[in-house]
Write a protein that holds these residues in place. Structure first.
Motif, PDB file in Angstrom:
ATOM      1  N   PHE A  74     -10.763  -6.507  -2.858  1.00 53.98           N
ATOM      2  CA  PHE A  74     -10.243  -5.429  -2.008  1.00 53.98           C
ATOM      3  C   PHE A  74      -9.496  -6.003  -0.807  1.00 53.98           C
ATOM      4  CE2 PHE A  74     -10.760  -2.295   1.459  1.00 53.98           C
ATOM      5  CZ  PHE A  74     -10.075  -1.227   0.878  1.00 53.98           C
ATOM      6  N   GLY A  75     -10.029  -7.100  -0.260  1.00 57.11           N
ATOM      7  CA  GLY A  75      -9.353  -7.754   0.856  1.00 57.11           C
ATOM      8  C   GLY A  75      -7.982  -8.281   0.459  1.00 57.11           C
ATOM      9  N   PHE A  76      -7.896  -8.873  -0.730  1.00 53.37           N
ATOM     10  CA  PHE A  76      -6.608  -9.370  -1.215  1.00 53.37           C
ATOM     11  C   PHE A  76      -5.637  -8.227  -1.510  1.00 53.37           C
ATOM     12  CE2 PHE A  76      -8.760 -13.435  -2.031  1.00 53.37           C
ATOM     13  CZ  PHE A  76      -7.773 -14.312  -1.631  1.00 53.37           C
ATOM     14  N   LEU A  77      -6.160  -7.096  -1.938  1.00 50.35           N
ATOM     15  CA  LEU A  77      -5.289  -5.940  -2.169  1.00 50.35           C
ATOM     16  C   LEU A  77      -4.603  -5.505  -0.884  1.00 50.35           C
ATOM     17  CD1 LEU A  77      -7.265  -3.561  -4.589  1.00 50.35           C
ATOM     18  CD2 LEU A  77      -5.107  -4.733  -5.039  1.00 50.35           C
ATOM     19  N   LEU A  78      -5.366  -5.514   0.206  1.00 46.94           N
ATOM     20  CA  LEU A  78      -4.785  -5.135   1.499  1.00 46.94           C
ATOM     21  C   LEU A  78      -3.747  -6.157   1.961  1.00 46.94           C
ATOM     22  CD1 LEU A  78      -7.989  -3.930   3.396  1.00 46.94           C
ATOM     23  CD2 LEU A  78      -6.266  -2.544   2.228  1.00 46.94           C
ATOM     24  N   ILE A  79      -4.013  -7.432   1.683  1.00 49.03           N
ATOM     25  CA  ILE A  79      -3.093  -8.489   2.124  1.00 49.03           C
ATOM     26  C   ILE A  79      -1.782  -8.457   1.343  1.00 49.03           C
ATOM     27  CG2 ILE A  79      -2.754 -10.987   2.251  1.00 49.03           C
ATOM     28  CD1 ILE A  79      -5.760 -11.258   2.751  1.00 49.03           C
ATOM     29  N   PHE A  80      -1.905  -8.272   0.019  1.00 42.60           N
ATOM     30  CA  PHE A  80      -0.721  -8.360  -0.835  1.00 42.60           C
ATOM     31  C   PHE A  80      -0.207  -6.999  -1.291  1.00 42.60           C
ATOM     32  CE2 PHE A  80      -2.915 -12.434  -1.388  1.00 42.60           C
ATOM     33  CZ  PHE A  80      -1.879 -13.311  -1.095  1.00 42.60           C
ATOM     34  N   PHE A  81      -0.623  -5.940  -0.609  1.00 38.54           N
ATOM     35  CA  PHE A  81      -0.130  -4.601  -0.970  1.00 38.54           C
ATOM     36  C   PHE A  81       1.395  -4.574  -0.875  1.00 38.54           C
ATOM     37  CE2 PHE A  81       0.804  -0.090  -0.163  1.00 38.54           C
ATOM     38  CZ  PHE A  81       0.174   0.444  -1.278  1.00 38.54           C
ATOM     39  N   PRO A  82       2.097  -4.197  -1.952  1.00 36.53           N
ATOM     40  CA  PRO A  82       3.567  -4.296  -1.997  1.00 36.53           C
ATOM     41  C   PRO A  82       4.286  -3.561  -0.877  1.00 36.53           C
ATOM     42  CG  PRO A  82       2.673  -3.849  -4.175  1.00 36.53           C
ATOM     43  CD  PRO A  82       1.538  -3.704  -3.216  1.00 36.53           C
ATOM     44  N   GLY A  83       3.715  -2.501  -0.356  1.00 31.96           N
ATOM     45  CA  GLY A  83       4.420  -1.708   0.643  1.00 31.96           C
ATOM     46  C   GLY A  83       4.263  -2.188   2.064  1.00 31.96           C
ATOM     47  N   ARG A  84       3.577  -3.344   2.259  1.00 31.34           N
ATOM     48  CA  ARG A  84       3.329  -3.796   3.624  1.00 31.34           C
ATOM     49  C   ARG A  84       4.585  -4.388   4.268  1.00 31.34           C
ATOM     50  NH1 ARG A  84       2.754  -8.508   1.034  1.00 31.34           N
ATOM     51  NH2 ARG A  84       2.738 -10.445   2.238  1.00 31.34           N
ATOM     52  N   GLU A  85       5.560  -4.812   3.435  1.00 30.15           N
ATOM     53  CA  GLU A  85       6.809  -5.379   3.935  1.00 30.15           C
ATOM     54  C   GLU A  85       7.989  -4.676   3.256  1.00 30.15           C
ATOM     55  OE1 GLU A  85       6.721  -9.498   3.160  1.00 30.15           O
ATOM     56  OE2 GLU A  85       5.118  -9.947   4.594  1.00 30.15           O
ATOM     57  N   GLU A  86       9.136  -4.812   3.848  1.00 30.55           N
ATOM     58  CA  GLU A  86      10.325  -4.177   3.259  1.00 30.55           C
ATOM     59  C   GLU A  86      10.652  -4.773   1.899  1.00 30.55           C
ATOM     60  OE1 GLU A  86      13.572  -4.388   5.917  1.00 30.55           O
ATOM     61  OE2 GLU A  86      12.628  -3.164   7.466  1.00 30.55           O
ATOM     62  N   LYS A  87      10.414  -6.063   1.751  1.00 28.79           N
ATOM     63  CA  LYS A  87      10.724  -6.738   0.493  1.00 28.79           C
ATOM     64  C   LYS A  87       9.529  -7.578   0.060  1.00 28.79           C
ATOM     65  CE  LYS A  87      14.102  -9.732  -1.780  1.00 28.79           C
ATOM     66  NZ  LYS A  87      15.330 -10.546  -1.595  1.00 28.79           N
ATOM     67  N   SER A  88       9.021  -7.309  -1.108  1.00 22.96           N
ATOM     68  CA  SER A  88       7.875  -8.040  -1.628  1.00 22.96           C
ATOM     69  C   SER A  88       8.335  -9.090  -2.631  1.00 22.96           C
ATOM     70  CB  SER A  88       6.895  -7.088  -2.305  1.00 22.96           C
ATOM     71  OG  SER A  88       6.403  -6.144  -1.372  1.00 22.96           O
ATOM     72  N   GLU A  89       7.762 -10.280  -2.516  1.00 19.23           N
ATOM     73  CA  GLU A  89       8.080 -11.358  -3.438  1.00 19.23           C
ATOM     74  C   GLU A  89       7.307 -11.156  -4.748  1.00 19.23           C
ATOM     75  OE1 GLU A  89      10.307 -13.595  -2.814  1.00 19.23           O
ATOM     76  OE2 GLU A  89      10.623 -13.075  -0.694  1.00 19.23           O
ATOM     77  N   ILE A  90       7.756 -11.849  -5.773  1.00 22.82           N
ATOM     78  CA  ILE A  90       7.084 -11.764  -7.079  1.00 22.82           C
ATOM     79  C   ILE A  90       5.637 -12.236  -6.976  1.00 22.82           C
ATOM     80  CG2 ILE A  90       7.063 -12.665  -9.431  1.00 22.82           C
ATOM     81  CD1 ILE A  90      10.060 -12.771  -9.371  1.00 22.82           C
ATOM     82  N   ILE A  91       5.426 -13.276  -6.163  1.00 21.69           N
ATOM     83  CA  ILE A  91       4.074 -13.807  -6.011  1.00 21.69           C
ATOM     84  C   ILE A  91       3.142 -12.765  -5.412  1.00 21.69           C
ATOM     85  CG2 ILE A  91       4.500 -14.781  -3.726  1.00 21.69           C
ATOM     86  CD1 ILE A  91       2.362 -16.315  -6.556  1.00 21.69           C
ATOM     87  N   ASP A  92       3.686 -11.894  -4.538  1.00 25.70           N
ATOM     88  CA  ASP A  92       2.875 -10.825  -3.953  1.00 25.70           C
ATOM     89  C   ASP A  92       2.390  -9.876  -5.042  1.00 25.70           C
ATOM     90  OD1 ASP A  92       3.268 -11.873  -1.446  1.00 25.70           O
ATOM     91  OD2 ASP A  92       5.000 -10.612  -1.006  1.00 25.70           O
ATOM     92  N   TRP A  93       3.299  -9.555  -5.964  1.00 32.33           N
ATOM     93  CA  TRP A  93       2.941  -8.654  -7.061  1.00 32.33           C
ATOM     94  C   TRP A  93       1.902  -9.299  -7.979  1.00 32.33           C
ATOM     95  CZ3 TRP A  93       3.745  -3.659  -7.614  1.00 32.33           C
ATOM     96  CH2 TRP A  93       4.757  -3.049  -6.870  1.00 32.33           C
ATOM     97  N   VAL A  94       2.026 -10.602  -8.206  1.00 31.56           N
ATOM     98  CA  VAL A  94       1.072 -11.308  -9.064  1.00 31.56           C
ATOM     99  C   VAL A  94      -0.326 -11.237  -8.471  1.00 31.56           C
ATOM    100  CG1 VAL A  94       0.381 -13.551  -9.978  1.00 31.56           C
ATOM    101  CG2 VAL A  94       2.797 -12.851 -10.058  1.00 31.56           C
ATOM    102  N   PHE A  95      -0.440 -11.567  -7.181  1.00 34.21           N
ATOM    103  CA  PHE A  95      -1.746 -11.530  -6.517  1.00 34.21           C
ATOM    104  C   PHE A  95      -2.279 -10.105  -6.431  1.00 34.21           C
ATOM    105  CE2 PHE A  95      -0.765 -15.818  -4.919  1.00 34.21           C
ATOM    106  CZ  PHE A  95      -1.998 -16.424  -5.128  1.00 34.21           C
TER     107      PHE A  95
END
Length: 250
Positions: A74-95
């Motif tokens: 759940f903690g990692f979901l909050l960190i790598f949530f795709p909408g937290r930045e204007e542009k999400s990297e592929i690695i963000d989506w993987v995590f």
């Protein structure tokens, strides 16, 4: 209550290799463990369900795994949530996907995991511990069971905790938490209790069955201990100790 269980495993596929395992903890009484008293057996949230001179039963700590996995994922979901930045990297989506799947797994496993009990069958010399994930509890002879200690993380948190090596094709470990702050104190308590030729370990929770256990060992001629000890393990009273020395010679 009958806590006897059918033997599920007769040993390991590679027993000689396990005896050379670097993290192996030999069955031995290394030191005097904490007293098995009301702080363990009757305190708030106690995991002990039954205990006497024949059997000791406690709840399994298997529920810890889904809770930890759930919180971490759940903690990692909050960190790598795709909408937290204007542009999400592929690695963000993987995590994010990995964390989401792990969170789902922790929920499913938490609600479907088997009900487990850790059992030290002192009377018959068997031990029952949790299987891997949905695998049923494992029961085997205590003398054939191998133990090890955990290494912990890079900061050594969680290190030197006692574990039972499961007799599966792949090496996994079951939690072996009874009495003690580290693997050697915990191993001391388990070995002391499972050595039915010795008196019961220290602790007021065993006081009600010490006399019965003493009379049983006396009727058997006070046979020599099954496992080694680095410390004395005297009888509960001086009179009992004198009888043991006279009859058993130790």
């Amino acid at each position: 209550m009958d806590f006897t269980r059918k033997v599920t495993h007769n040993g390991y596929k590679n027993p000689e290799k396990l005896k050379k395992y670097y993290h192996r903890v030999i069955k031995k009484i290394y030191s005097k463990p904490d007293s098995f008293d009301e702080n363990y057996t009757q305190g708030r949230g106690s995991d002990y369900l039954f205990y006497d001179d024949d059997c000791l039963v406690s709840k399994s700590g298997g529920w810890v795994i889904p809770i930890i996995l759930g919180l971490v994922s759940f903690g990692f979901l909050l960190i790598f949530f795709p909408g937290r930045e204007e542009k999400s990297e592929i690695i963000d989506w993987v995590f994010f996907i990995i964390s989401l799947l792990t969170l789902i797994f922790s929920f499913v496993y938490g609600f479907t995991m088997p009900k487990r009990k850790n059992i030290l069958n002192r009377k018959d010399g068997f031990i029952t511990f949790s299987g891997f994930l949905w695998q049923p509890d494992i029961t085997m002879e205590f003398r054939k069971t191998e133990f090890s200690y955990s290494t912990g993380g890079e900061d050594v948190v969680g290190a030197f905790q006692l574990q039972i090596i499961r007799p599966n094709k792949w090496q996994t470990f079951a939690i072996a938490g009874y009495v003690g702050i580290d693997c050697y104190e915990n191993m001391s308590f388990i070995t002391w209790y499972m050595d039915r030729n010795r008196p019961l370990p220290p602790g007021t929770s065993f006081d009600g069955c010490r006399q019965k256990d003493f009379e049983r060992r006396k009727s058997e001629g006070f046979p020599k201990p099954l496992y080694p000890s680095a410390i004395p393990t005297p009888e509960f009273t001086e009179e009992q100790q004198k009888e043991r020395e006279k009859i058993g010679g130790w």
